[in-house]
Design a protein around this motif. Structure first.
Motif, PDB file in Angstrom:
ATOM      1  N   ASP A  14      30.277  72.012  68.178  1.00 49.65           N
ATOM      2  CA  ASP A  14      30.414  72.539  69.537  1.00 49.65           C
ATOM      3  C   ASP A  14      29.902  71.495  70.526  1.00 49.65           C
ATOM      4  N   GLY A  15      30.729  71.154  71.511  1.00 44.93           N
ATOM      5  CA  GLY A  15      30.323  70.137  72.476  1.00 44.93           C
ATOM      6  C   GLY A  15      29.017  70.463  73.154  1.00 44.93           C
ATOM      7  N   ALA A  16      28.725  71.766  73.338  1.00 47.19           N
ATOM      8  CA  ALA A  16      27.485  72.155  74.005  1.00 47.19           C
ATOM      9  C   ALA A  16      26.268  71.792  73.192  1.00 47.19           C
ATOM     10  N   LYS A  17      26.464  71.583  71.897  1.00 44.08           N
ATOM     11  CA  LYS A  17      25.336  71.273  71.020  1.00 44.08           C
ATOM     12  C   LYS A  17      25.167  69.773  70.807  1.00 44.08           C
ATOM     13  N   GLN A  18      26.063  68.970  71.350  1.00 49.66           N
ATOM     14  CA  GLN A  18      26.049  67.553  71.035  1.00 49.66           C
ATOM     15  C   GLN A  18      24.858  66.822  71.636  1.00 49.66           C
ATOM     16  N   ASP A  19      24.125  67.478  72.572  1.00 48.59           N
ATOM     17  CA  ASP A  19      22.922  66.839  73.087  1.00 48.59           C
ATOM     18  C   ASP A  19      21.851  66.751  72.019  1.00 48.59           C
ATOM     19  N   ARG A  20      22.057  67.432  70.898  1.00 53.00           N
ATOM     20  CA  ARG A  20      21.095  67.374  69.795  1.00 53.00           C
ATOM     21  C   ARG A  20      21.362  66.182  68.878  1.00 53.00           C
ATOM     22  N   TRP A  21      22.497  65.529  69.057  1.00 54.39           N
ATOM     23  CA  TRP A  21      22.818  64.380  68.226  1.00 54.39           C
ATOM     24  C   TRP A  21      21.988  63.175  68.661  1.00 54.39           C
ATOM     25  N   SER A  22      21.769  62.265  67.741  1.00 51.64           N
ATOM     26  CA  SER A  22      21.231  60.957  68.093  1.00 51.64           C
ATOM     27  C   SER A  22      22.299  60.179  68.849  1.00 51.64           C
ATOM     28  N   ASP A  23      21.871  59.225  69.695  1.00 55.32           N
ATOM     29  CA  ASP A  23      22.844  58.507  70.514  1.00 55.32           C
ATOM     30  C   ASP A  23      23.739  57.581  69.707  1.00 55.32           C
ATOM     31  N   LEU A  24      23.384  57.226  68.481  1.00 51.66           N
ATOM     32  CA  LEU A  24      24.246  56.382  67.649  1.00 51.66           C
ATOM     33  C   LEU A  24      24.900  57.163  66.509  1.00 51.66           C
ATOM     34  N   THR A  25      24.784  58.475  66.547  1.00 48.55           N
ATOM     35  CA  THR A  25      25.393  59.303  65.506  1.00 48.55           C
ATOM     36  C   THR A  25      26.920  59.147  65.510  1.00 48.55           C
ATOM     37  N   ASP A  26      27.489  59.011  64.330  1.00 47.24           N
ATOM     38  CA  ASP A  26      28.940  58.945  64.177  1.00 47.24           C
ATOM     39  C   ASP A  26      29.491  60.376  64.153  1.00 47.24           C
ATOM     40  N   PRO A  27      30.267  60.777  65.164  1.00 48.52           N
ATOM     41  CA  PRO A  27      30.790  62.148  65.181  1.00 48.52           C
ATOM     42  C   PRO A  27      31.572  62.509  63.920  1.00 48.52           C
ATOM     43  N   ALA A  28      32.252  61.542  63.329  1.00 45.68           N
ATOM     44  CA  ALA A  28      33.020  61.828  62.109  1.00 45.68           C
ATOM     45  C   ALA A  28      32.102  62.252  60.966  1.00 45.68           C
ATOM     46  N   SER A  38      23.501  54.545  54.461  1.00 45.47           N
ATOM     47  CA  SER A  38      23.606  54.667  55.911  1.00 45.47           C
ATOM     48  C   SER A  38      25.059  54.954  56.254  1.00 45.47           C
ATOM     49  N   THR A  39      25.346  56.230  56.548  1.00 45.74           N
ATOM     50  CA  THR A  39      26.709  56.672  56.835  1.00 45.74           C
ATOM     51  C   THR A  39      27.005  56.734  58.327  1.00 45.74           C
ATOM     52  N   GLY A  40      25.957  56.690  59.156  1.00 47.87           N
ATOM     53  CA  GLY A  40      26.115  56.922  60.584  1.00 47.87           C
ATOM     54  C   GLY A  40      25.798  58.346  60.981  1.00 47.87           C
ATOM     55  N   LEU A  41      25.453  59.198  60.011  1.00 50.43           N
ATOM     56  CA  LEU A  41      25.144  60.597  60.319  1.00 50.43           C
ATOM     57  C   LEU A  41      23.961  60.714  61.269  1.00 50.43           C
ATOM     58  N   HIS A  42      22.910  59.937  61.010  1.00 51.59           N
ATOM     59  CA  HIS A  42      21.656  60.129  61.744  1.00 51.59           C
ATOM     60  C   HIS A  42      21.533  59.272  62.995  1.00 51.59           C
ATOM     61  N   GLY A  43      22.334  58.223  63.117  1.00 52.63           N
ATOM     62  CA  GLY A  43      22.209  57.373  64.282  1.00 52.63           C
ATOM     63  C   GLY A  43      20.848  56.710  64.352  1.00 52.63           C
ATOM     64  N   SER A  44      20.178  56.828  65.500  1.00 53.27           N
ATOM     65  CA  SER A  44      18.865  56.204  65.661  1.00 53.27           C
ATOM     66  C   SER A  44      17.720  57.172  65.454  1.00 53.27           C
ATOM     67  N   THR A  45      18.022  58.455  65.400  1.00 55.65           N
ATOM     68  CA  THR A  45      17.000  59.488  65.211  1.00 55.65           C
ATOM     69  C   THR A  45      17.541  60.512  64.239  1.00 55.65           C
ATOM     70  N   ARG A  46      16.847  60.742  63.191  1.00 53.27           N
ATOM     71  CA  ARG A  46      17.342  61.627  62.146  1.00 53.27           C
ATOM     72  C   ARG A  46      17.656  63.025  62.662  1.00 53.27           C
ATOM     73  N   LEU A  47      18.824  63.557  62.258  1.00 53.17           N
ATOM     74  CA  LEU A  47      19.139  64.955  62.509  1.00 53.17           C
ATOM     75  C   LEU A  47      18.288  65.810  61.579  1.00 53.17           C
ATOM     76  N   LEU A  48      17.535  66.729  62.137  1.00 57.12           N
ATOM     77  CA  LEU A  48      16.574  67.487  61.341  1.00 57.12           C
ATOM     78  C   LEU A  48      17.261  68.551  60.486  1.00 57.12           C
ATOM     79  N   SER A  49      16.539  69.003  59.455  1.00 55.95           N
ATOM     80  CA  SER A  49      16.986  70.058  58.534  1.00 55.95           C
ATOM     81  C   SER A  49      18.299  69.707  57.848  1.00 55.95           C
ATOM     82  N   ASN A  50      18.480  68.424  57.535  1.00 58.57           N
ATOM     83  CA  ASN A  50      19.747  67.985  56.958  1.00 58.57           C
ATOM     84  C   ASN A  50      19.619  67.256  55.632  1.00 58.57           C
ATOM     85  N   ALA A  51      18.408  66.899  55.193  1.00 58.20           N
ATOM     86  CA  ALA A  51      18.277  66.030  54.029  1.00 58.20           C
ATOM     87  C   ALA A  51      18.925  66.642  52.787  1.00 58.20           C
TER      88      ALA A  51
END
Length: 499
Positions: free
Chosen positions: A55-69, A350-363
């Motif tokens: 959801d685009g509204a949630k994308q502020d939770r992504w790291s700035d280098l996160t790969d959307p794919a 390193s897939t690009g999932l986390h970008g520069s800051t790890r997405l939490l609750s994902n390991a």
């Protein structure tokens, strides 16, 4: 002469969630593991299904280098991955004869989370996967540590492995998957167990595989600062249930630093707590008013009670600690590396999932989703190796266990390549590590640590800005011109023939 062991199925190196998921998804496989438990066993949070991130509204939770794919893959494949895990669990019973239960729990901002064993989800998931693996003839287990990749031309065709007595053997396979976890043990303060020493990353670097974003390491803000190594992690969930952070005088300090106080972004929170320690003000978790602490957080209670602290009545000393390797072996979304025949998955990749800051609750979810994706890719692309094998020219007739120089490396990494970095400190780390290399290379684990630590320092020097988990006090601004992942090719590798 080194024994040669040929297998005709893919070889998985590492026995955490990602490695075991790949092994169990393949029709047949061999899994090479040490007897040291990895970080998967220590995961406390639930398995979150991140469809909210599409959801685009949630994308502020992504790291700035996160790969959307990459986010789309984990969101799209998450439900199927969790269903697969449930199927594995449903076939098992606990020691007292009861069926394993994977419960569901809602988490703010997320669609669904699975939690087992309260704050011991990782241990329970690992128990499920280990039991499944033990019950199947299709997965063979080898005990040992992989110390180098072997190649035929550009293609990876196996590994050199050693046992606890440093006896070597060559294992040749149609495909190799690195699933060895992270590098947290390279830091003096870490939540990672002994097995998280960057060994898989070191092998990949020596073989010439591309690596990415090694400057990005997540530091967990609230590790329990007690006489334990690793430091016990205190989950964010305790703070979400009302625990607050106070200084040595009992004064709450985060409310004046960030509007979200104890729920501030993890990187900012970690640095704030670290600064409290540097200036001698102290940082403590006050969970005395959290209801049913023993029921919801038994792991926290057990760790604290083991050192004479009762969180129900006492303040718990906390500090930042190295927790998760964001960078790693560069891969695509199927786990393919730059070397044919080699895949990487989990924290080692390193897939690009986390970008520069790890997405939490994902390991845990990342390990399952990408473990299954890697297995499908491997099954389609594995090739029977030929009769020759080459290995990087290096000393291998060495003891496994690191010596005292390893602790010097850990201290250098913590002091100069930790939460706050600057050019002078990074160059000091580089020069002192370089001087330590001859001593570190007297053991296999020390050699791996030196290989990885120097690459991490180089990556941190290269990024002259602050971004995500990489904070430079001499370059505090974020530089838009550096808003990209950095992929590095280690360069040509000198090899010698082994087979």
């Amino acid at each position: 002469m080194t024994d040669v062991h040929r297998v005709d199925v893919p070889l998985i190196v590492g026995g955490g969630v990602a490695g075991m998921t790949a092994a169990l998804t393949l029709d047949e496989s061999v899994i090479l593991t040490t007897d040291l438990p990895g970080s998967s066993w220590w995961a406390q949070g639930g398995i979150s299904i991140k469809s909210a991130f599409t959801d685009g509204a949630k994308q502020d939770r992504w790291s700035d280098l996160t790969d959307p794919a990459a986010v789309e893959r984990i969101a799209g494949d998450g439900p199927e991955a969790v269903d697969w895990l449930r199927t594995e669990a449903e076939s098992l019973v606990t020691d007292n004869g009861e069926q394993t239960v994977l419960g569901e729990e809602g988490i703010e901002g997320l669609d669904r989370a699975i939690e087992t064993g309260n704050d011991a989800t990782g241990a329970e998931v690992m128990r499920v996967l280990n039991s499944s693996l033990a019950s199947r003839d299709s997965v063979k287990r080898l005990l040992g540590r992989a110390i180098d990749l072997i190649t035929d031309g550009e293609r990876v065709v196996g590994v050199v492995a050693v046992d606890s007595r440093a006896r070597q053997r060559i294992v040749m396979a149609p495909a190799v998957v690195i699933a060895t976890g992270g590098l947290g043990r390279l830091y003096q303060r870490t939540t990672n167990p002994r097995g998280s020493d960057g060994s898989g990353l070191a092998m990949a670097i020596r073989a010439g595989a591309r690596v990415a974003d090694l400057e990005f390491v997540q530091f967990h803000p609230t590790a329990m600062t007690v006489a334990k190594d690793p430091l016990p992690m205190v989950s964010e969930r305790v703070r979400r249930r009302g625990a607050i952070l106070v200084d040595a005088h009992g004064r709450r300090f985060m409310a004046g630093i960030h509007s979200d106080a104890e729920l501030a972004p993890p990187g900012l929170l970690a640095r704030a707590i670290w600064r409290q320690s540097v200036r001698g003000a102290g940082a403590y978790l006050d969970a005395r008013h959290v209801h049913e602490l023993a029921d919801h957080h038994p792991t926290l209670l057990a760790h604290a009670m083991s050192v004479g602290i009762d969180p129900r009545t006492d303040l718990v000393p906390v500090g930042a600690a190295a927790h998760y390797q964001i960078g790693g072996v560069a891969t695509d979304l199927e786990g393919r590396t730059s070397l044919p025949g080699l895949w990487a998955v989990g924290e080692a990749a390193s897939t690009g999932l986390h970008g520069s800051t790890r997405l939490l609750s994902n390991a845990l979810l990342e390990g399952i989703v990408f473990g299954r994706r890697v297995a499908r890719s491997v099954a389609a692309e594995a090739e029977t190796p030929g009769d020759v094998a080459y290995c990087p020219v290096d000393s291998r007739d060495l003891p496994v266990t690191p010596g005292p120089a390893f602790e010097e490396l850990r201290k250098l990494m913590w002091e100069h390549v930790g939460l706050e970095r600057d050019g002078d400190g990074l160059w000091r780390a580089h020069n002192e590590l370089t001087a330590l290399v001859p001593v570190l290379r007297r053991t296999l684990a020390g050699r791996d640590a030196a290989t990885v630590a120097i690459q991490v320092v180089a990556a941190a020097l290269r990024r002259t800005e602050s971004r995500g988990s990489h904070y430079r006090i001499d370059h505090q601004a974020t530089d838009p011109s550096q808003a990209a992942r950095v992929v590095v090719e280690p360069g040509p590798v000198e090899v010698e023939r082994l087979v």
